[in-house]
Design a protein around this motif. Structure first.
Motif, PDB file in Angstrom:
ATOM      1  N   LEU A 175      24.261  -2.191 -35.557  1.00  0.00           N
ATOM      2  CA  LEU A 175      23.380  -1.724 -36.617  1.00  0.00           C
ATOM      3  C   LEU A 175      22.654  -0.439 -36.225  1.00  0.00           C
ATOM      4  CD1 LEU A 175      21.861  -5.104 -37.834  1.00  0.00           C
ATOM      5  CD2 LEU A 175      23.552  -3.706 -39.021  1.00  0.00           C
ATOM      6  N   SER A 176      22.283  -0.332 -34.952  1.00  0.00           N
ATOM      7  CA  SER A 176      21.537   0.848 -34.499  1.00  0.00           C
ATOM      8  C   SER A 176      22.439   1.929 -33.928  1.00  0.00           C
ATOM      9  CB  SER A 176      20.506   0.427 -33.442  1.00  0.00           C
ATOM     10  OG  SER A 176      21.150  -0.106 -32.291  1.00  0.00           O
ATOM     11  N   HIS A 177      23.752   1.693 -33.946  1.00  0.00           N
ATOM     12  CA  HIS A 177      24.713   2.650 -33.380  1.00  0.00           C
ATOM     13  C   HIS A 177      24.362   2.978 -31.930  1.00  0.00           C
ATOM     14  CE1 HIS A 177      26.151   3.100 -37.457  1.00  0.00           C
ATOM     15  NE2 HIS A 177      24.953   3.493 -37.860  1.00  0.00           N
ATOM     16  N   THR A 178      23.987   1.949 -31.186  1.00  0.00           N
ATOM     17  CA  THR A 178      23.578   2.119 -29.790  1.00  0.00           C
ATOM     18  C   THR A 178      24.423   1.217 -28.908  1.00  0.00           C
ATOM     19  OG1 THR A 178      21.304   2.599 -30.461  1.00  0.00           O
ATOM     20  CG2 THR A 178      21.660   2.004 -28.153  1.00  0.00           C
ATOM     21  N   GLY A 179      25.195   1.812 -28.027  1.00  0.00           N
ATOM     22  CA  GLY A 179      25.990   1.046 -27.068  1.00  0.00           C
ATOM     23  C   GLY A 179      25.338   1.077 -25.684  1.00  0.00           C
ATOM     24  N   SER A 180      25.714   0.139 -24.852  1.00  0.00           N
ATOM     25  CA  SER A 180      25.176   0.085 -23.486  1.00  0.00           C
ATOM     26  C   SER A 180      26.325   0.275 -22.494  1.00  0.00           C
ATOM     27  CB  SER A 180      24.475  -1.259 -23.246  1.00  0.00           C
ATOM     28  OG  SER A 180      25.366  -2.343 -23.461  1.00  0.00           O
ATOM     29  N   PHE A 181      25.940   0.683 -21.250  1.00  0.00           N
ATOM     30  CA  PHE A 181      26.964   0.904 -20.242  1.00  0.00           C
ATOM     31  C   PHE A 181      26.366   0.688 -18.858  1.00  0.00           C
ATOM     32  CE2 PHE A 181      24.835   4.970 -20.502  1.00  0.00           C
ATOM     33  CZ  PHE A 181      24.755   5.391 -19.182  1.00  0.00           C
ATOM     34  N   GLY A 182      27.246   0.456 -17.930  1.00  0.00           N
ATOM     35  CA  GLY A 182      26.907   0.411 -16.517  1.00  0.00           C
ATOM     36  C   GLY A 182      27.929   1.226 -15.751  1.00  0.00           C
ATOM     37  N   LEU A 183      27.473   1.984 -14.758  1.00  0.00           N
ATOM     38  CA  LEU A 183      28.368   2.851 -13.991  1.00  0.00           C
ATOM     39  C   LEU A 183      28.155   2.613 -12.500  1.00  0.00           C
ATOM     40  CD1 LEU A 183      30.330   5.192 -13.510  1.00  0.00           C
ATOM     41  CD2 LEU A 183      28.396   6.765 -13.811  1.00  0.00           C
ATOM     42  N   ASP A 184      29.208   2.148 -11.834  1.00  0.00           N
ATOM     43  CA  ASP A 184      29.185   2.010 -10.377  1.00  0.00           C
ATOM     44  C   ASP A 184      29.448   3.398  -9.788  1.00  0.00           C
ATOM     45  OD1 ASP A 184      29.785   1.584  -7.651  1.00  0.00           O
ATOM     46  OD2 ASP A 184      30.380  -0.487  -8.079  1.00  0.00           O
ATOM     47  N   ILE A 185      28.411   3.958  -9.153  1.00  0.00           N
ATOM     48  CA  ILE A 185      28.507   5.344  -8.682  1.00  0.00           C
ATOM     49  C   ILE A 185      29.580   5.491  -7.611  1.00  0.00           C
ATOM     50  CG2 ILE A 185      27.241   7.201  -7.539  1.00  0.00           C
ATOM     51  CD1 ILE A 185      24.744   6.235  -8.947  1.00  0.00           C
ATOM     52  N   GLN A 186      29.702   4.497  -6.725  1.00  0.00           N
ATOM     53  CA  GLN A 186      30.664   4.619  -5.635  1.00  0.00           C
ATOM     54  C   GLN A 186      32.107   4.543  -6.140  1.00  0.00           C
ATOM     55  OE1 GLN A 186      29.651   1.664  -2.727  1.00  0.00           O
ATOM     56  NE2 GLN A 186      27.893   2.821  -1.924  1.00  0.00           N
ATOM     57  N   SER A 187      32.397   3.578  -7.025  1.00  0.00           N
ATOM     58  CA  SER A 187      33.778   3.402  -7.487  1.00  0.00           C
ATOM     59  C   SER A 187      34.099   4.239  -8.723  1.00  0.00           C
ATOM     60  CB  SER A 187      34.047   1.927  -7.803  1.00  0.00           C
ATOM     61  OG  SER A 187      33.231   1.504  -8.900  1.00  0.00           O
ATOM     62  N   GLY A 188      33.045   4.670  -9.446  1.00  0.00           N
ATOM     63  CA  GLY A 188      33.260   5.424 -10.677  1.00  0.00           C
ATOM     64  C   GLY A 188      33.727   4.576 -11.835  1.00  0.00           C
ATOM     65  N   GLU A 189      33.594   3.235 -11.714  1.00  0.00           N
ATOM     66  CA  GLU A 189      34.035   2.343 -12.783  1.00  0.00           C
ATOM     67  C   GLU A 189      32.896   2.094 -13.769  1.00  0.00           C
ATOM     68  OE1 GLU A 189      35.595  -1.206 -11.172  1.00  0.00           O
ATOM     69  OE2 GLU A 189      37.366  -0.253 -10.288  1.00  0.00           O
ATOM     70  N   PHE A 190      33.270   2.038 -15.034  1.00  0.00           N
ATOM     71  CA  PHE A 190      32.304   1.804 -16.108  1.00  0.00           C
ATOM     72  C   PHE A 190      32.409   0.362 -16.603  1.00  0.00           C
ATOM     73  CE2 PHE A 190      32.490   6.398 -16.389  1.00  0.00           C
ATOM     74  CZ  PHE A 190      31.191   6.748 -16.766  1.00  0.00           C
ATOM     75  N   ASN A 191      31.302  -0.104 -17.146  1.00  0.00           N
ATOM     76  CA  ASN A 191      31.257  -1.373 -17.869  1.00  0.00           C
ATOM     77  C   ASN A 191      30.609  -1.071 -19.219  1.00  0.00           C
ATOM     78  OD1 ASN A 191      31.311  -4.021 -18.658  1.00  0.00           O
ATOM     79  ND2 ASN A 191      29.533  -4.621 -17.431  1.00  0.00           N
TER      80      ASN A 191
END
Length: 766
Positions: A175-191
């Protein structure tokens, strides 16, 4: 079917302990279902449980049907089942219980349960088993089963709460057009959350990498995004960054990315944040900037500036165009209201100030016209308007308005006023001269299509001139081809309705079943084929004139509706139930003897009286022979011009032939003969072929109309009676008389009634 929630779902182990400590507790007893063929074993189990403080309501069943029925009862807490029964076995009971009541603990209590059977039972979902030789174990076994059920229920509640929380979060993000994310700086993998995938328009099953993010980034913003990744990789810090995305279909999205560093349990840095789709906001801002630019251009083109006076601060704010209109220097302090009043011409200043102060005091709109003096001494004319802005308490907080430089309009208006004075003088000088000329032109145009100078025609035109300015209903009679419609148009042109529509309807050219719809219109679905509402001729002729030609051919049922219009000035559309008012002048025409039709029952006497208010009879051409030369000359020039021919004259022999002919077809026949002669004539002298004129001598007395009507009526009666005889007296239906005659049932019924035909004498036995 599943069991209703059990009572132990709202209990805990402490409650069970209190029940054990206080057997007289007010808590409801446990509801236990016992599948047992030995009543004594059931009584012993109940006794052991109650001795340990577990009050219970134990129900014993023996057969499969009883067991299945008991599982459907609400509030079941525990199931105890023997392994071996005369007509039922424990494993089948366990499978049935797990289908219907999967959350109710199931314990085997049996004397024949071996180790292998016990293991199989536990695999299928049994909580525990107790041998009848060791029934003292039943109490702790029941307690463990209830505690385990409570723990499982609590786990399910927690999982359900987690699922709901995740669903709410996903819904809120969408509804708010807002997504969330997590970024592992060492591996460069996103969630990523589902909404983040939607914003970037990637498949939710994809494994997200930094390269995927930069790939989706707009080419002009990729360097900035890559720089951000490099910076937070070296030194994780909070960030708030906006950039664009370029999705596969070519659309551009605007996103705002916010994040902050966080350490996990192992001490590694992880960036968590949110991605907000701000495309709509950015597009709105862009549209607003364009609108502001357009407003500034419009102000510049229209010489219109805007201003506002803030009552709280006392400051004045202006647009660039206002500054230009007043010739102000940007370095001057223009926020003081006095600055603007000082620019007003001294003769107008006090009046403009008083108007403005009054508008602010009374909270009303402001409007003033005044002159201003620019720094170079130029005088300009200005029109200013303002509007008060009130807060919720009704107090004035701001005054907004516009200032229009209307110097050019004022100068043009001054010149125009002078020109109008001159025009008025000339107009007054010419008015008297034009009055006589207009009257002459009006008289000429009124009858421009009517050719002739005979006494009979002048008499008709005199009656037209008298009745034209009125709203009186007119009935025009005369033979076919005498020009009755031209007379009707002349009446319309000389009336006050001349600027409105003249609508002509030939009643004989419209099928009987459609004439009512043609005149009054119809509603959607009024009859087969009426796919939409249709406006009738009366509505098309509103405030004008409706000409009803061949009025004598109007069916009787339609005559009734027309009579209502003439009497009450209202009608209803076919298939409608709403009366519509009408303001139409009716002019009717016929070549029939309506009095004879009244005698024959085919025309209503009351309608005749309504139509025959002002009768005009158009004489036949044989009674106005002196008009023949004029008509011949008129038609000859008209058709020669169309054919590209030119005639010098016409022989006396041709003219004598035209004058001697009786013209039974009247002017229409004369017109056709002249047109045909123009086409075939190859010389400069106009002539006609004598063979084109009927040689039957003109009867000194026309055929008696009464005899003709009686003959037609007799023939009509003969046809109707023949059709009734063939159909056995039946009027409607596919084999009825109406179908055989090809007319509507209602029309045939009307004819039968008017001709006084007894249709019942044609009835035949079924």
């Amino acid at each position: 079917m599943t069991c209703a929630p059990t009572r132990f779902e709202v209990r805990d182990t402490h409650q069970l302990g209190r029940q054990h400590a206080n057997p007289n507790s007010l808590m409801k007893p446990l509801r236990i279902l016992s599948l047992e063929d030995n009543p004594k074993d059931t009584e012993l189990i109940q006794s052991l449980l109650e001795e340990e403080g577990l009050r219970c309501d134990l129900r014993r069943v023996e057969t499969e049907d009883e067991f299945a029925s008991a599982l459907g009862q609400p509030g079941l807490d525990l199931i105890l089942a023997d392994y071996t029964l005369p007509s039922f076995d424990g494993l089948s009971a366990l499978e049935l219980a797990k289908r219907k009541c999967p959350n109710v603990p199931f314990i085997f209590v049996s004397g024949t349960l071996g180790e292998e059977q016990a293991i199989e039972a536990l695999k299928l979902g049994a909580i525990d088993y107790v041998l009848k030789t060791r029934l003292l174990r039943i109490v702790p076994c029941v307690r463990r089963a209830l505690r385990g059920a409570e723990e499982r229920m609590e786990l399910r509640r927690s999982q359900e709460a987690l699922r709901r929380s995740e669903a709410y979060l996903a819904e809120a993000q969408e509804l708010s057009h807002t997504g969330s994310f997590g970024l592992d700086i060492q591996s460069g993998e996103f969630n990523w959350s589902q909404e983040t995938f939607r914003i970037f328009e990637y498949d939710p099953t994809a494994r997200v990498t930094i390269q995927m993010v930069t790939q989706r980034t707009h080419p002009d913003d990729r360097a900035a995004v890559q720089h951000l990744f490099d910076r937070i990789s070296r030194q994780p810090t909070d960030f708030d960054f906006e950039h664009r995305l370029l999705v596969p279909d070519g659309r551009v999205k605007y996103v705002q990315v916010k994040g902050r560093p966080s350490r996990d349990e192992q001490g590694s840095f992880e960036l968590v944040g949110a991605v907000i789709d701000i495309t709509e906001r950015k597009l709105t801002e862009l549209k607003l900037r364009r609108s502001e630019a357009s407003l500034l251009r419009a102000q510049r083109i229209s010489h219109t500036g805007s201003w506002s006076h803030d009552l709280t601060s006392g400051k004045v704010a202006i647009s660039p165009e206002t500054q230009r209109i007043f010739g102000s220097n940007p370095e001057e302090d223009m926020s003081n209201p006095g600055f603007w009043f000082d620019r007003i011409h001294p003769e107008d200043r006090q009046r403009a100030r008083e108007l403005f102060e009054r508008s602010e005091r009374e909270k009303i709109d402001y409007c003033a016209d005044y002159r201003i003096i620019l720094p170079d001494g130029t005088v300009r004319h200005q029109h200013s308007v303002g509007h008060p802005v009130l807060n919720e308490a009704g107090s004035l907080v701001e005054f907004v308005g516009t200032a229009v430089d209307d110097t050019e309009q004022w100068e043009a208006r001054t010149k125009l006023e002078k020109a109008l004075e001159e025009i008025k003088r000339l107009k007054d000088h010419l008015q008297d001269e034009n009055v006589v000329l207009r009257e002459q032109v009006d008289r000429a145009l009124m009858f421009e299509e009517i050719v002739g100078a005979s006494t009979a025609l002048r008499t008709v035109l005199s009656r037209v001139a008298k009745v034209g300015p009125t709203d009186t209903t007119v009935l025009i009679t005369g033979e076919t081809g005498t020009g009755k419609e031209l007379i009707a148009r002349a009446i319309h042109k000389s009336s006050q309705r001349a600027s409105r529509a003249f609508v002509s309807v030939n009643c004989a050219a419209i099928p009987t079943s459609l004439i009512a719809s043609e005149l009054f219109g119809h509603e959607r679905g009024a009859f087969t084929g009426a796919l939409q509402r249709r406006v009738g001729r009366f509505e098309l002729a509103e405030e004008g004139t409706l000409f009803l030609d061949e009025i004598g051919e109007l069916p009787l049922e339609t005559q009734v509706a027309l009579l209502r219009v003439l009497q009450e000035k209202e009608f209803e559309r076919v298939g409608g139930n709403q009366a519509l008012r009408t303001n139409v002048r009716v002019i009717a025409a016929t070549n029939r003897d309506l009095e004879a039709s009244i005698a024959a029952g085919t025309f209503r006497r009351d309608l005749y009286y309504r139509l025959n208010v002002f009768p005009i009879n158009v004489p036949p051409l044989r009674e106005r022979k002196e008009d023949v030369p004029l008509l011949v000359g008129y038609f000859m020039q008209r058709f020669a011009r169309n054919a590209g021919k030119r005639f010098r004259g016409m022989s006396k022999t041709t003219l004598d032939l035209l004058l001697s002919y009786p013209w039974p077809g009247n002017i229409r026949e004369l017109q056709n003969v002249i047109e045909r002669s123009v086409i075939v004539c190859d010389t400069e002298n106009f002539s006609i072929d004598q063979s084109w004129l009927f040689q039957e001598p003109a009867s000194s007395e026309p055929e008696n109309p009464q005899d003709l009507v009686q003959e037609l009526t007799a023939r009509e009666r003969e046809m109707i009676e023949s059709a009734l005889r063939e159909s056995g007296g039946r009027v409607s239906g596919p084999t009825g008389a109406a179908a055989k005659l090809g007319i509507a049932r209602s029309t045939l019924e009307s004819k039968i009634s008017s001709l006084k035909i007894n249709k019942y004498r044609f009835k035949t036995g079924d």
